[in-house]
Design an enzyme around this catalytic site. Sequence first.
Site, mmCIF file in Angstrom:
data_model
loop_
_atom_site.group_PDB
_atom_site.id
_atom_site.type_symbol
_atom_site.label_atom_id
_atom_site.label_comp_id
_atom_site.label_asym_id
_atom_site.label_seq_id
_atom_site.Cartn_x
_atom_site.Cartn_y
_atom_site.Cartn_z
ATOM 1 N N GLY A 179 93.872 34.953 21.512
ATOM 2 C CA GLY A 179 92.909 34.431 20.139
ATOM 3 C C GLY A 179 90.741 34.310 19.626
ATOM 4 C CE LYS B 189 91.914 39.071 24.755
ATOM 5 N NZ LYS B 189 92.349 38.403 24.081
ATOM 6 C CB SER B 190 92.034 42.247 18.924
ATOM 7 O OG SER B 190 93.725 42.393 19.954
ATOM 8 N N GLY C 47 89.926 37.590 27.819
ATOM 9 C CA GLY C 47 89.056 36.416 27.283
ATOM 10 C C GLY C 47 90.724 35.836 27.201
ATOM 11 C CD GLU C 48 91.420 30.143 27.206
ATOM 12 O OE1 GLU C 48 91.319 29.479 25.169
ATOM 13 O OE2 GLU C 48 90.803 29.103 27.438
ATOM 14 N NE ARG D 58 68.206 32.284 28.257
ATOM 15 C CZ ARG D 58 66.900 30.887 27.523
ATOM 16 N NH1 ARG D 58 67.320 29.526 28.188
ATOM 17 N NH2 ARG D 58 66.613 31.461 26.484
ATOM 18 C CD GLU E 84 99.059 40.785 17.907
ATOM 19 O OE1 GLU E 84 99.124 39.687 17.270
ATOM 20 O OE2 GLU E 84 99.742 40.594 19.324
ATOM 21 C CG ASP F 76 98.701 42.067 23.730
ATOM 22 O OD1 ASP F 76 97.771 41.444 24.186
ATOM 23 O OD2 ASP F 76 100.158 42.628 24.181
ATOM 24 C CG HIS G 12 96.504 38.090 27.368
ATOM 25 N ND1 HIS G 12 96.841 39.923 26.207
ATOM 26 C CD2 HIS G 12 95.384 38.338 27.164
ATOM 27 C CE1 HIS G 12 96.632 39.525 25.011
ATOM 28 N NE2 HIS G 12 95.451 38.956 25.603
#
Length: 317
Positions: free
Chosen positions: A158, A161-162, A155-156, A245, A204, A179, A140
């Site tokens: 929502g 990313k998109s 990443g999780e 950093r 999406e 996706d 994913h």
Amino acid sequence: MAEKIKLQKFVDNYELKNLTPEVDFSQVKVHLPELNRPALQLAGYFDNFDKERIQMVGYVEYTYLESLSDERKKFIYEKLMACGIPCLIYCKNLVPDDILLETAIKYQVPVFSTDKKTSAFYAEAVRWMKVQLAPTISIHGVLVDVYGEGVLIMGESGIGKSEAALELIRRGHRLVTDDVVEIKKVSDETLIGQAPDITRHFIELRGIGIIDVKTVFGVECVKNTQQIDMVIKLEEWNRNKEYDRLGLTEEYTEFLGNKVVCHSIPIRPGRNLAVIVETAAVNHRQKKMGYNAAVELYNRVQRNLIKKIEGGEEDDE
């Protein structure tokens, strides 16, 4: 289980001319990426013959066969075809003799020809086969070509990313897949990412729906495959976590046994993800070219400390 591809796909890709239309090869599959030029076999030595490879005949093998008597040809062809090789390919538009074609039909071994030179065809075919037969996984994420660097954004669901990919597209970079990313290990150093056929060029956006990037932004904004050079993991900001950093040491993530440089980016309101991804890609490119900003800063600090120490010693004197 080893990956396999149908011989028909190979034939179609290189537009090979079928010299044995009587042979049905629709169910023939190949699982080895290397091709073989059966030089020793044509001389009669079949020990340790790798019969599962695609076999090809170049000018040297062709002229050798032309020098043989018909009786010797029949003997060699019988042994070669009886091994159950996937197919036989003649390069440079060389034409096999009738004895070979008859023997191939007898053993149901397809024979093809190509106008390509032997060495060039071999190199290109092996490269293509290695990609097709490479170990593959699906993950994913979003894969984008940024300044020529393949950036895999993870990443999780929502987390944005998109949205980051969309902004990168608007800034002139190219989408490979959204996706779902299919990752192929084509060598111990190289991972290639691509989109599943069904979702290629689509992205999406929650609240808007599905967007066809190729149609909306143009063909210059999409790409079918891309080497994966670095990974950016997006995660929710955690004030209790210590984030890198300086970047003096590289962190890595692993896919199919290959290590890829990985950066964890904390998400907070107001952070421009597209700019961060662009900067990470350029910085990674600089490192590959031999310049590391973190190391340069460290060296400057060290030199400055040495000067201060030496200056202090002079004052004492």
